[in-house]
Design a protein around this motif. Structure first.
Motif, PDB file in Angstrom:
ATOM      1  N   VAL A 106       1.115 -10.834   7.219  1.00  0.00           N
ATOM      2  CA  VAL A 106       0.930  -9.152   6.954  1.00  0.00           C
ATOM      3  C   VAL A 106      -0.310 -10.322   6.505  1.00  0.00           C
ATOM      4  O   VAL A 106      -0.560 -11.264   5.880  1.00  0.00           O
ATOM      5  N   TRP A 299      -3.728  -3.459  13.733  1.00  0.00           N
ATOM      6  CA  TRP A 299      -3.622  -2.515  12.617  1.00  0.00           C
ATOM      7  C   TRP A 299      -3.331  -1.142  13.820  1.00  0.00           C
ATOM      8  O   TRP A 299      -3.425  -1.021  14.639  1.00  0.00           O
ATOM      9  N   THR A 303      -0.542   1.018   8.554  1.00  0.00           N
ATOM     10  CA  THR A 303      -0.879   0.302   8.355  1.00  0.00           C
ATOM     11  C   THR A 303      -1.807   0.037   7.354  1.00  0.00           C
ATOM     12  O   THR A 303      -1.627  -0.428   5.516  1.00  0.00           O
ATOM     13  N   SER A 309       3.017   7.871   4.431  1.00  0.00           N
ATOM     14  CA  SER A 309       3.998   6.798   4.845  1.00  0.00           C
ATOM     15  C   SER A 309       5.257   8.134   4.405  1.00  0.00           C
ATOM     16  O   SER A 309       6.028   7.275   5.147  1.00  0.00           O
ATOM     17  N   GLN A 388       7.302   2.197   6.901  1.00  0.00           N
ATOM     18  CA  GLN A 388       7.882   1.091   6.645  1.00  0.00           C
ATOM     19  C   GLN A 388       8.744   0.552   7.369  1.00  0.00           C
ATOM     20  O   GLN A 388       8.675  -0.648   8.737  1.00  0.00           O
ATOM     21  N   ILE A 391       5.920  -0.747  10.600  1.00  0.00           N
ATOM     22  CA  ILE A 391       5.524  -1.280   9.762  1.00  0.00           C
ATOM     23  C   ILE A 391       6.374  -3.135  11.057  1.00  0.00           C
ATOM     24  O   ILE A 391       6.222  -3.558  10.708  1.00  0.00           O
ATOM     25  N   LEU A 405      -2.255  -4.737   6.256  1.00  0.00           N
ATOM     26  CA  LEU A 405      -1.832  -3.733   5.926  1.00  0.00           C
ATOM     27  C   LEU A 405      -2.912  -3.198   4.593  1.00  0.00           C
ATOM     28  O   LEU A 405      -4.167  -4.481   4.483  1.00  0.00           O
ATOM     29  N   LEU A 413       1.080  -1.342  -1.889  1.00  0.00           N
ATOM     30  CA  LEU A 413       0.953  -2.511  -1.190  1.00  0.00           C
ATOM     31  C   LEU A 413       2.321  -2.952  -1.023  1.00  0.00           C
ATOM     32  O   LEU A 413       3.802  -3.958  -0.484  1.00  0.00           O
ATOM     33  N   SER A 416       4.430  -1.577   1.577  1.00  0.00           N
ATOM     34  CA  SER A 416       4.427  -2.558   2.245  1.00  0.00           C
ATOM     35  C   SER A 416       5.164  -3.094   2.906  1.00  0.00           C
ATOM     36  O   SER A 416       5.824  -3.716   3.611  1.00  0.00           O
TER      37      SER A 416
END
Length: 454
Positions: A106, A299, A303, A309, A388, A391, A405, A413, A416
């Motif tokens: 990531v 991407w 993200t 999210s 989540q 991702i 991200l 962050l 994530s």
């Protein structure tokens, strides 16, 4: 003899903090020619095993462990200086394409960190996000003048200078943006060299790790583009180059020209990839990797932080301001549209409007909303947010060597990064259930004989 060597290595490593034992062991092995110094294993990049994730919640309650881990991550970004600690659980390092460049699985996309509306309010907040990413094991920082303009390069350069991190410990990627509305437009040799030089000045770096060509200039010959990129690499200003939002045909054309004129070939394509856009990353990028060694840096709208999210907010807003121009950028924003909305202060429009006029009539918005709702319900069962789950699902694809991200706060962050612990939970049964919900697994069209067309 090999068994004795293994035992000696184990005994040496178990000596640990005992300095005397280390000295005695090393001195006793000086005369043994078959002994291999253990220091050769210490130069490797630290790789966190996914096997430790199930132990992450063992022994103590999940809430206590999660809280303590969060406090460690948040406190790490407050230190002005310091060395990188052990990577967060789930951070792994892979070769980008078929090059020798090792990147974390990531990376930090700085669109929202240094970008317009929704970005960090001040440079201190942006530095906290960058520091948390670095301390967590992320070594890729992606920039683009198309998204956040020159401000991102300037501020990131200041942060890197203040932090004093080893230059070999992080990777900076930036893009050369072809914009028809700009006076210095195009991908001519002049434009490419000038863009690289100005980026180096803003970043205050001696070189840039990867420079990506953001879209193809139809008015510029491909030979001129690849020769210009080979020139900046030969000068030592750039280490590698890649592409962004190129079609497989365009990537193959660039590779062919590189081979013909003995130039450095591209190593990566940066493409969009998420639950509702899968054709290019899953069908064409693995083929390009196997044939010419081009890797995938992915991407998505979730993200990079353009869409909330939270499960209650997920829905049709994911496909906001979509430009369904062709099969390779069907869910991508056009930069001009996004920048104009940001300048007008209309991020609510930029993240909630949906344009369905160019979509297939069979793919109605109602069907997508039902799929969103089902995916959100599945995320709640797993005890995570929709972002989540998105991702973790993207990282299950082995073709994705680095997923970008986005974050405007350290809390965002951190949330994530927690999605990396979901990857072991996405077993075969769970992935099959997601496939049943999406019903969009890409497949190649059947081969048609030329005789049958006559």
């Amino acid at each position: 003899m090999s068994q004795i060597m293994l035992c000696n290595l184990a005994n040496t490593s178990n000596a640990g903090n005992d300095t005397n034992n280390n000295v005695n062991t090393n001195s006793s092995m000086e005369d043994d020619d078959s002994y291999t110094l253990p220091t050769i294993y210490r130069v490797r990049a630290p790789i966190a095993s996914l096997d430790c994730m199930e132990e992450f919640n063992g022994g103590v309650s999940a809430s206590t462990t999660q809280q303590s881990t969060k406090e460690q991550l948040l406190s790490a970004c407050l230190s002005a200086q310091g060395q990188r600690s052990q990577p967060s659980p789930g951070i792994r390092y892979r070769n980008l394409g078929k090059s020798g460049l090792r990147v974390s699985n990531v990376g930090l996309g700085t669109w929202t960190t240094f970008g317009g509306i929704g970005g960090c309010n001040n440079e201190e907040a942006a530095e906290a996000v960058v520091a948390l990413a670095y301390d967590s094991g992320i070594n890729v920082f992606d920039l683009s003048e198309a998204h956040s303009g020159h401000r991102a390069e300037t501020e990131l350069g200041r942060i890197l200078l203040r932090r004093g991190w080893r230059r070999s410990s992080y990777i900076v990627t930036t893009k050369i943006y072809w914009n028809t509305k700009s006076e210095g437009r195009g991908l001519s040799r002049k434009h490419i060299i000038e863009s690289v030089q100005t980026s180096l000045a803003r970043l205050q770096l001696s070189y840039i790790d990867i420079v990506m060509i953001h879209k193809v200039d139809p008015m510029c010959p491909m030979e001129e583009i690849v020769r210009a990129m080979n020139y900046v690499i030969s000068k030592g200003w750039v280490m590698y180059w890649g592409t962004s939002r190129w079609t497989p045909v365009e990537i193959m054309e660039a590779y062919t020209n590189c081979r013909q004129f003995n130039c450095v070939t591209p190593i990566v394509e940066q493409a969009e990839y998420h639950l509702f856009y899968r054709d290019k990353p899953e069908l064409y990028m693995p083929e390009l990797y196997n044939k010419i060694g081009v890797g995938l840096m992915a991407w998505s709208t979730v993200t990079i932080g353009m869409v909330s999210s939270k499960s209650e907010d997920c829905g049709m807003s994911l496909l906001s301001r979509s430009s369904y121009k062709n099969k390779y950028s069907s869910f991508s924003w056009t930069e001009d549209e996004t920048q104009s909305l940001y300048k007008e202060g209309r991020r609510d429009v930029a993240t909630q409007e949906v344009n369905w006029k160019d979509k297939n009539p069979d793919e109605e918005p109602r069907k997508y909303s039902d799929k969103f709702r089902d995916v959100c319900a599945l995320a709640e069962r797993l005890g995570c947010s929709f972002g989540q789950l998105a991702i973790a699902w993207s990282l299950k694809n082995e073709s994705v060597q680095c997923l970008l991200l986005g974050a405007s706060t350290i809390e965002q962050l951190y949330e994530s990064l927690q999605s990396l612990q979901l990857i072991p939970k996405l077993n075969t049964n769970m992935m099959n259930e997601i496939e049943r919900i999406l019903e969009n697994k890409p497949s190649r069209p059947p081969m048609i004989s030329t005789l049958a067309l006559r």
